[in-house]
Design a protein around this motif. Structure first.
Motif, short mmCIF file in Angstrom:
data_model
loop_
_atom_site.label_atom_id
_atom_site.label_comp_id
_atom_site.label_asym_id
_atom_site.label_seq_id
_atom_site.Cartn_x
_atom_site.Cartn_y
_atom_site.Cartn_z
N LEU A 155 -8.89 3.85 4.27
CA LEU A 155 -8.10 4.67 3.34
C LEU A 155 -8.46 6.14 3.48
O LEU A 155 -9.62 6.49 3.70
CB LEU A 155 -8.39 4.23 1.90
CG LEU A 155 -8.22 2.74 1.60
CD1 LEU A 155 -8.78 2.40 0.24
CD2 LEU A 155 -6.76 2.34 1.69
N THR A 197 -13.21 3.74 3.24
CA THR A 197 -12.53 5.03 3.38
C THR A 197 -12.87 5.63 4.74
O THR A 197 -13.75 5.12 5.44
CB THR A 197 -13.00 6.01 2.28
OG1 THR A 197 -14.40 6.24 2.48
CG2 THR A 197 -12.76 5.45 0.90
N LEU A 233 0.84 -1.21 0.00
CA LEU A 233 0.00 0.00 0.00
C LEU A 233 0.88 1.26 0.00
O LEU A 233 0.58 2.24 -0.68
CB LEU A 233 -0.94 0.01 1.21
CG LEU A 233 -2.09 -1.00 1.20
CD1 LEU A 233 -2.86 -0.96 2.52
CD2 LEU A 233 -3.08 -0.73 0.07
N ALA A 280 -10.29 3.31 -5.42
CA ALA A 280 -9.28 2.99 -4.41
C ALA A 280 -9.61 1.69 -3.68
O ALA A 280 -8.75 0.84 -3.47
CB ALA A 280 -9.17 4.15 -3.42
N VAL A 327 -7.28 -1.72 -3.65
CA VAL A 327 -6.78 -2.38 -2.43
C VAL A 327 -7.22 -3.84 -2.40
O VAL A 327 -6.45 -4.73 -2.02
CB VAL A 327 -7.25 -1.61 -1.17
CG1 VAL A 327 -6.89 -2.38 0.09
CG2 VAL A 327 -6.60 -0.23 -1.14
N VAL A 386 -8.73 8.93 1.18
CA VAL A 386 -8.71 9.35 -0.24
C VAL A 386 -9.83 10.35 -0.50
O VAL A 386 -10.84 10.34 0.21
CB VAL A 386 -8.89 8.14 -1.21
CG1 VAL A 386 -7.69 7.23 -1.18
CG2 VAL A 386 -10.16 7.37 -0.91
N TYR A 432 2.23 2.04 -3.39
CA TYR A 432 1.27 2.69 -4.29
C TYR A 432 0.88 4.09 -3.81
O TYR A 432 0.01 4.73 -4.38
CB TYR A 432 0.01 1.83 -4.43
CG TYR A 432 0.18 0.69 -5.42
CD1 TYR A 432 -0.02 0.89 -6.77
CD2 TYR A 432 0.55 -0.58 -4.98
CE1 TYR A 432 0.14 -0.15 -7.68
CE2 TYR A 432 0.71 -1.63 -5.88
CZ TYR A 432 0.51 -1.41 -7.23
OH TYR A 432 0.67 -2.44 -8.12
N PHE A 471 -3.20 5.33 4.83
CA PHE A 471 -4.16 4.34 5.35
C PHE A 471 -3.93 4.08 6.84
O PHE A 471 -2.93 4.48 7.43
CB PHE A 471 -4.02 3.03 4.57
CG PHE A 471 -2.67 2.38 4.74
CD1 PHE A 471 -2.44 1.46 5.75
CD2 PHE A 471 -1.61 2.72 3.89
CE1 PHE A 471 -1.19 0.88 5.92
CE2 PHE A 471 -0.36 2.15 4.06
CZ PHE A 471 -0.15 1.22 5.08
N PHE A 493 -0.65 5.02 -0.89
CA PHE A 493 -1.90 5.18 -0.14
C PHE A 493 -1.64 5.71 1.27
O PHE A 493 -0.68 5.30 1.92
CB PHE A 493 -2.60 3.82 -0.01
CG PHE A 493 -3.40 3.42 -1.21
CD1 PHE A 493 -4.58 4.08 -1.53
CD2 PHE A 493 -2.98 2.37 -2.02
CE1 PHE A 493 -5.32 3.71 -2.64
CE2 PHE A 493 -3.72 2.00 -3.14
CZ PHE A 493 -4.90 2.67 -3.45
#
Length: 729
Positions: free
Chosen positions: A278, A340, A235, A288, A292, A280, A238, A242, A240
């Motif tokens: 997440l 999220t 993660l 997203a 994941v 985002v 990429y 989180f 993210f």
């Protein structure tokens, strides 16, 4: 001796904590209003104490704290929570509140204040109060959210209450408030209410499971760390942002799983869920979550039957999340929830969080608002009594949904297990009332057809069609059921009118005046409870009009055969029970008490029990964790009788034991030896079914009490080949 200074410090500490949590959203004058509400409540409750002995003001403070910290409500709700008991318990009236704090607060408190006064026999004060509270849902959903906060605090402090009160409050919570919290999306509160219910109604099981969860904590933490390590690295790669949490399932949901799947604690594979949250922007949320999911399934093999996509189609209470169950490297299934920050807050705080995220025009109506509008609709059209209403309302709380389409492709969301008939009423009441049948995916189906996800439904109607009693057997939604009941009532009323005319004609023909006295004689002769029923039976031919003859009116009536009316029935019960003898001791020579064991849960000595006063069968003894008992304690608190077992009990009680194991020659013989020979227990029946080397069976035995039963279960569990032994209702 009360330490006044220490109490003053505790009150101030709680008040400051409340202000600290409220501070981020306070506007110009808010702090002053909260302070005024606190002082008003402090003054109003100054001489009152809770059952635990602490100053009463600590309760409103705690409710306000839950409203802010756990539900995320604002200033109006804090003020209403601080004042929620003053109208009910002190001299202050709603008008005083409105003058000091405005109409919004007054309306919320009005909704939270119980109805006082005398109720008709057969109705339930709890049900009437609940209906009153729900009526305010149309104006302000905060009434119910504060009520849930109030209930949660009462459940957290239930220790100081007497046993019978604990059972009544816990059952009411399980019957109504936990489902309501679920429906409003307050998962954390729903789970805690369920666990607390279990703590007070089945303490042994509660302690047993919570100890096991505690014992496995270290192993669980290590497992989560190992499991999430490769995912975290990926993660980050990429880019993210989180947060990962591992949460054990609630005690109540673990127990539900054990019972439903008939397994032991050690066999539950998803004791906890791993949650990936997440951070985002809203426009990237869906993409997203699926990205994941893709990353996780690169590392772990998913179970294709266990993918749940509530990101594209949220649940009706607003819940959004992507769930998958994957196989870990150690051979354990693990549930992973991907969501999220926004979705997580809605899942934890439900309704209150919804409003926070509703911004700008065109945001559309959430599933939760659609549900609240349905409840409003239901409240406005429902004219049944409070108990029936509450039962209907409850049915609509704890349900999953089914997604179906109209012929033009419009999506309609209905409760799970809804039928073609429910769909017809959902489209329009008139279509429902004239519904003949339906076409599902172009095929003709009956009204009772249960809808499946993705079905496309077309309704066939006829002007001549009319609802009948049978429709109630397969209508699930309260909208359909209410409309059908209304139509049947109307039909019954019209029939009764016809019957009345037929009876008047018949009585004129045999020369008997239709005085009230003569009508009473008719009612008694045909044994019907109301005149309306008699008219209806005549119109429908259930009572043959030719059987109404002159002799009915001239025969003398036995004066002693008068039935006890409901009110005097209650008085008789009170008389028998005596003022102080409010405890039924089961097994002593209690000639004043007519009692029997409830068939739904078959209590035996040693079980935690209560008595329930029925109209026909005297007192029925139920186990405190009996499903039917929950409903009785919620709705008829006034008919609950404290009960305990006598010490000198030597009776035998029938109990069911369910066994499971691997089949072998001589197994049944070994089991019966343990039962009959070593423990001298009488068996009534034994049924065993063997399939592919595994056998399951039920044995009905007579035991003296729970310790006798536990001894028997322990001995049976030691027989070679037996895997599980447990009592069943």
């Amino acid at each position: 001796m009360i330490d006044v200074e220490a109490e003053r410090k505790e009150i101030l500490r709680d008040y400051r904590k409340l202000l600290r949590y409220a501070k981020p959203f306070l506007k110009d004058n808010d702090a002053k209003i909260i302070k005024k509400a606190f002082n008003t409540s402090l003054e109003a409750h100054k001489d009152m104490r809770r059952k635990s002995g602490e100053p009463y003001i600590l309760h409103p403070l705690a409710v306000a704290q839950i409203a802010v910290e756990e539900i995320g409500l604002g200033t109006t709700s804090i003020v209403a929570a601080l004042l929620h008991d003053v109208v009910e318990d002190t001299e202050l009236e709603t008008a005083d509140i409105e003058r000091e704090f405005g109409p919004s607060v007054a309306k919320i408190i009005e909704g939270l204040t119980k109805i006082s006064g005398v109720f008709d026999y057969g109705t339930s004060q709890q049900a009437e109060n609940f209906r009153k509270m729900l009526l305010t849902l149309s104006d302000d959903v905060r009434v119910i959210l504060i009520k849930l906060a109030d209930r949660l605090h009462n459940m957290r402090t239930l220790d100081s209450m007497p046993r019978h009160k604990q059972l009544k409050i816990a059952s009411e919570t399980m019957y109504l408030y936990a489902p309501l919290a679920h429906r409003l999306g307050l998962y954390a509160i729903k789970s805690e209410l369920e666990d607390l219910y279990l703590k007070y109604t089945d303490t042994t099981t509660y302690k047993d499971i919570s100890n096991k969860i505690r014992q496995t904590r270290l192993a669980r933490t290590k497992f989560i760390k190992d499991f999430t390590h490769p995912i975290e690295d990926e993660l980050r790669k990429y880019g993210f942002k989180f947060n990962i949490k591992g949460r054990p399932k609630s005690i109540y949901s673990i127990l539900k799983k054990i019972k439903k799947q008939n397994i032991t604690f050690d066999e539950i594979y998803d004791l906890f869920a791993i949650r990936i949250i997440l951070d985002v922007p809203p426009e990237n949320e869906k993409a997203a979550c699926w990205q994941v999911y893709s990353i996780i399934t690169d590392f772990y093999q998913p179970n294709p039957d266990r993918l749940r996509d509530w990101v594209n189609t949220p649940k009706a209470n607003g819940y959004e999340s992507l769930h998958t169950t994957v196989m870990s490297k150690s051979g354990q299934w693990v549930e992973v929830q991907i969501r999220t920050k926004r979705m997580d807050e809605i899942a934890e705080r439900g309704y209150a969080a919804h409003w926070k995220y509703k911004t700008g025009p065109g945001t559309g109506e959430s599933g939760l608002e659609m549900w609240i509008n349905k409840v409003r609709d239901m409240l406005e059209t429902n004219n049944s009594d409070a108990l029936e209403f509450m039962d209907e309302f409850r049915k609509n709380l704890f349900v999953e949904e089914v997604f179906v389409f109209t012929p033009k492709g419009e999506l309609i969301i209905l409760p799970d297990k809804s039928t073609a008939l429910d769909f017809a009423f959902e489209i329009h009441s008139q279509i429902g009332l004239q519904c003949l049948g339906a076409k599902v995916n172009q095929k003709l189906v009956p009204l009772s057809y249960k809808l499946k996800n993705g079905d496309q439904v077309e309704i066939l109607t006829s002007q001549k069609q009319k609802p009948n009693e049978e429709w109630l057997q397969y209508a699930v939604t309260s909208r359909a059921r209410t409309r059908i009941k209304d139509a049947l009532r109307e039909e019954r009323k019209n029939k009764a009118e016809q019957g009345k005319i037929m009876l008047e004609t018949r009585m004129a023909a045999i020369g008997v005046p239709d005085t009230q006295q003569n009508l009473n004689k008719l009612q008694a002769f045909f044994n019907v409870s109301t005149l309306q029923d008699l008219y209806y039976r005549i119109a429908t031919g259930h009572t043959d009009i030719k059987n109404i003859k002159e002799i009915i009116f001239t025969a003398s009536v036995d004066k002693n055969a008068s039935m006890l009316g409901p009110k005097s029935f209650d008085k008789e019960v009170q008389k028998i029970r005596g003022v102080n003898s409010d405890m039924l001791v089961i097994g002593e020579s209690a000639e004043n008490w007519d009692y029997g064991m409830a068939k739904c849960c078959n209590p035996i000595p040693g079980d935690d029990v209560f008595g329930f006063q029925t109209e026909e069968d005297g007192i029925q003894i139920h186990r405190t964790n009996c499903k039917r008992g929950i409903e009785l304690m919620s709705n008829y608190g006034n008919r609950i009788i404290k009960a305990k077992w006598t010490e000198q009990m030597e009776l035998a009680f029938l109990v069911g034991i369910h066994i499971k194991g691997t089949d072998r020659v001589g197994l049944v013989n070994d089991l019966t030896k343990v039962i009959s020979t070593s423990l001298k227990v009488n068996m009534r029946s034994i049924t065993i079914d063997s399939n592919d080397g595994i056998f399951e069976g039920n044995i009905m035995v007579f035991v003296n009490d729970t310790s006798h039963l536990n001894q028997l279960i322990q001995r049976m569990a030691k027989v070679n080949g037996i895997l599980t032994v447990e009592r069943f209702d």
